[in-house]
Design a protein around this motif. Structure first.
Motif, PDB file in Angstrom:
ATOM      1  N   GLU A   1     -64.293  50.932  16.821  1.00 27.21           N
ATOM      2  CA  GLU A   1     -64.185  52.347  17.020  1.00 27.21           C
ATOM      3  C   GLU A   1     -65.719  52.873  16.390  1.00 27.21           C
ATOM      4  O   GLU A   1     -66.375  53.682  17.108  1.00 27.21           O
ATOM      5  CB  GLU A   1     -63.195  53.121  16.488  1.00 27.21           C
ATOM      6  CG  GLU A   1     -61.748  52.994  17.415  1.00 27.21           C
ATOM      7  CD  GLU A   1     -60.623  53.822  16.777  1.00 27.21           C
ATOM      8  OE1 GLU A   1     -60.886  54.214  15.475  1.00 27.21           O
ATOM      9  OE2 GLU A   1     -59.690  53.849  17.393  1.00 27.21           O
ATOM     10  N   GLU A   2     -66.107  52.522  15.148  1.00 26.59           N
ATOM     11  CA  GLU A   2     -67.070  53.110  14.749  1.00 26.59           C
ATOM     12  C   GLU A   2     -68.424  52.569  15.664  1.00 26.59           C
ATOM     13  O   GLU A   2     -69.419  53.714  15.598  1.00 26.59           O
ATOM     14  CB  GLU A   2     -67.400  52.464  13.222  1.00 26.59           C
ATOM     15  CG  GLU A   2     -66.582  53.168  12.267  1.00 26.59           C
ATOM     16  CD  GLU A   2     -66.433  52.439  10.892  1.00 26.59           C
ATOM     17  OE1 GLU A   2     -67.180  51.593  10.630  1.00 26.59           O
ATOM     18  OE2 GLU A   2     -65.375  52.732  10.051  1.00 26.59           O
ATOM     19  N   ARG A   3     -68.535  51.513  15.890  1.00 29.43           N
ATOM     20  CA  ARG A   3     -69.476  51.017  16.607  1.00 29.43           C
ATOM     21  C   ARG A   3     -69.621  51.851  18.044  1.00 29.43           C
ATOM     22  O   ARG A   3     -70.820  51.928  18.390  1.00 29.43           O
ATOM     23  CB  ARG A   3     -69.484  49.536  16.894  1.00 29.43           C
ATOM     24  CG  ARG A   3     -69.598  48.788  15.655  1.00 29.43           C
ATOM     25  CD  ARG A   3     -69.729  47.294  16.017  1.00 29.43           C
ATOM     26  NE  ARG A   3     -69.884  46.593  14.698  1.00 29.43           N
ATOM     27  CZ  ARG A   3     -69.744  45.339  14.545  1.00 29.43           C
ATOM     28  NH1 ARG A   3     -69.265  44.487  15.650  1.00 29.43           N
ATOM     29  NH2 ARG A   3     -69.999  44.810  13.364  1.00 29.43           N
ATOM     30  N   PHE A   4     -68.589  51.931  18.652  1.00 27.41           N
ATOM     31  CA  PHE A   4     -68.396  52.828  19.800  1.00 27.41           C
ATOM     32  C   PHE A   4     -68.841  54.326  19.609  1.00 27.41           C
ATOM     33  O   PHE A   4     -69.712  54.739  20.519  1.00 27.41           O
ATOM     34  CB  PHE A   4     -67.181  52.945  20.536  1.00 27.41           C
ATOM     35  CG  PHE A   4     -66.917  51.467  21.343  1.00 27.41           C
ATOM     36  CD1 PHE A   4     -67.868  51.202  22.339  1.00 27.41           C
ATOM     37  CD2 PHE A   4     -65.826  50.890  21.186  1.00 27.41           C
ATOM     38  CE1 PHE A   4     -67.636  50.295  23.302  1.00 27.41           C
ATOM     39  CE2 PHE A   4     -65.506  49.547  21.816  1.00 27.41           C
ATOM     40  CZ  PHE A   4     -66.538  49.392  22.950  1.00 27.41           C
ATOM     41  N   ASP A   5     -68.674  54.893  18.433  1.00 25.50           N
ATOM     42  CA  ASP A   5     -69.061  56.163  18.144  1.00 25.50           C
ATOM     43  C   ASP A   5     -70.643  56.048  17.815  1.00 25.50           C
ATOM     44  O   ASP A   5     -71.295  57.126  18.243  1.00 25.50           O
ATOM     45  CB  ASP A   5     -68.527  56.723  16.706  1.00 25.50           C
ATOM     46  CG  ASP A   5     -66.995  57.105  16.844  1.00 25.50           C
ATOM     47  OD1 ASP A   5     -66.432  57.196  18.165  1.00 25.50           O
ATOM     48  OD2 ASP A   5     -65.999  56.991  16.004  1.00 25.50           O
ATOM     49  N   HIS A   6     -70.988  55.228  17.296  1.00 21.14           N
ATOM     50  CA  HIS A   6     -72.482  55.258  16.953  1.00 21.14           C
ATOM     51  C   HIS A   6     -73.268  54.961  18.363  1.00 21.14           C
ATOM     52  O   HIS A   6     -74.356  55.617  18.271  1.00 21.14           O
ATOM     53  CB  HIS A   6     -72.946  53.922  16.088  1.00 21.14           C
ATOM     54  CG  HIS A   6     -72.574  54.168  14.616  1.00 21.14           C
ATOM     55  ND1 HIS A   6     -72.798  55.088  13.746  1.00 21.14           N
ATOM     56  CD2 HIS A   6     -71.600  53.276  13.825  1.00 21.14           C
ATOM     57  CE1 HIS A   6     -72.343  55.080  12.745  1.00 21.14           C
ATOM     58  NE2 HIS A   6     -71.615  54.136  12.687  1.00 21.14           N
TER      59      HIS A   6
ATOM     60  N   LEU B   1     -76.559  56.794  22.685  1.00 25.45           N
ATOM     61  CA  LEU B   1     -76.874  57.342  24.259  1.00 25.45           C
ATOM     62  C   LEU B   1     -77.118  58.629  24.339  1.00 25.45           C
ATOM     63  O   LEU B   1     -77.862  59.384  25.096  1.00 25.45           O
ATOM     64  CB  LEU B   1     -75.772  56.922  24.855  1.00 25.45           C
ATOM     65  CG  LEU B   1     -75.382  55.230  24.949  1.00 25.45           C
ATOM     66  CD1 LEU B   1     -74.066  55.180  25.631  1.00 25.45           C
ATOM     67  CD2 LEU B   1     -76.647  54.601  25.624  1.00 25.45           C
ATOM     68  N   ARG B   2     -76.405  59.661  23.669  1.00 29.66           N
ATOM     69  CA  ARG B   2     -76.557  60.976  23.732  1.00 29.66           C
ATOM     70  C   ARG B   2     -78.104  61.485  23.073  1.00 29.66           C
ATOM     71  O   ARG B   2     -78.584  62.331  24.060  1.00 29.66           O
ATOM     72  CB  ARG B   2     -75.727  62.005  22.903  1.00 29.66           C
ATOM     73  CG  ARG B   2     -74.294  62.294  23.679  1.00 29.66           C
ATOM     74  CD  ARG B   2     -73.425  63.493  23.197  1.00 29.66           C
ATOM     75  NE  ARG B   2     -73.328  63.054  21.373  1.00 29.66           N
ATOM     76  CZ  ARG B   2     -72.251  62.716  21.175  1.00 29.66           C
ATOM     77  NH1 ARG B   2     -71.297  62.197  21.989  1.00 29.66           N
ATOM     78  NH2 ARG B   2     -71.991  62.410  19.747  1.00 29.66           N
ATOM     79  N   LYS B   3     -78.277  60.904  22.155  1.00 33.68           N
ATOM     80  CA  LYS B   3     -79.698  61.050  21.739  1.00 33.68           C
ATOM     81  C   LYS B   3     -80.864  60.574  22.707  1.00 33.68           C
ATOM     82  O   LYS B   3     -81.723  61.516  23.126  1.00 33.68           O
ATOM     83  CB  LYS B   3     -80.113  60.230  20.343  1.00 33.68           C
ATOM     84  CG  LYS B   3     -81.356  60.612  19.434  1.00 33.68           C
ATOM     85  CD  LYS B   3     -81.133  59.709  18.357  1.00 33.68           C
ATOM     86  CE  LYS B   3     -82.501  59.684  17.537  1.00 33.68           C
ATOM     87  NZ  LYS B   3     -82.273  58.850  16.367  1.00 33.68           N
ATOM     88  N   LEU B   4     -80.681  59.533  23.381  1.00 34.95           N
ATOM     89  CA  LEU B   4     -81.345  59.033  24.345  1.00 34.95           C
ATOM     90  C   LEU B   4     -81.372  59.836  25.697  1.00 34.95           C
ATOM     91  O   LEU B   4     -82.486  60.284  26.198  1.00 34.95           O
ATOM     92  CB  LEU B   4     -81.113  57.590  24.818  1.00 34.95           C
ATOM     93  CG  LEU B   4     -81.421  56.297  24.046  1.00 34.95           C
ATOM     94  CD1 LEU B   4     -81.144  55.030  24.614  1.00 34.95           C
ATOM     95  CD2 LEU B   4     -82.908  56.137  23.883  1.00 34.95           C
TER      96      LEU B   4
END
Length: 114
Positions: A95-100, A105-108
């Motif tokens: 879950e943490e990895r998906f959150d990161h 992706l939002r940042k990109l």
């Protein structure tokens, strides 16, 4: 599984790695049974069933109670709680990895729109 997690021990998985022992655990999930009942339901000879039960007992997966001339086996909750906790630790990491990844992706996406 590692030395970092005292709740989970490799011996639990090692003891459960044998298919007949898994079958025994699945039988005992429904309630306590004698060696004879376990042997009969799995089509084992009683000495074979006893050998598997000894491994499960030595690794703290089952406990045995003597009643008259019978030995009754039942599952212990603790090893399964440790196993569940260990599995959940991987779920948290995922879950943490998906959150990161989502944040990245939002940042990109924001960079592309600028």
């Amino acid at each position: 599984m590692s030395g970092n997690d005292p709740g989970m021990d490799m011996t639990i998985l090692s003891a459960l790695a044998e298919p007949k022992r898994i079958e025994i655990v699945e039988l005992l999930r429904d309630g306590p049974l004698t060696v004879g009942e376990i042997a009969e339901r799995l089509g084992l000879r009683q000495p074979q069933a006893s050998k598997h039960l000894k491994v499960l007992s030595e690794n703290g997966i089952v406990e045995v109670k003597a009643e008259a001339n019978r030995r009754i086996y039942k599952l212990r909750a603790e090893p399964f709680q440790a196993l569940e906790s260990w599995v959940k630790s991987f779920h948290r990491i995922t879950e943490e990895r998906f959150d990161h990844l989502e944040a990245y992706l939002r940042k990109l996406q924001n960079k592309d729109q600028s």
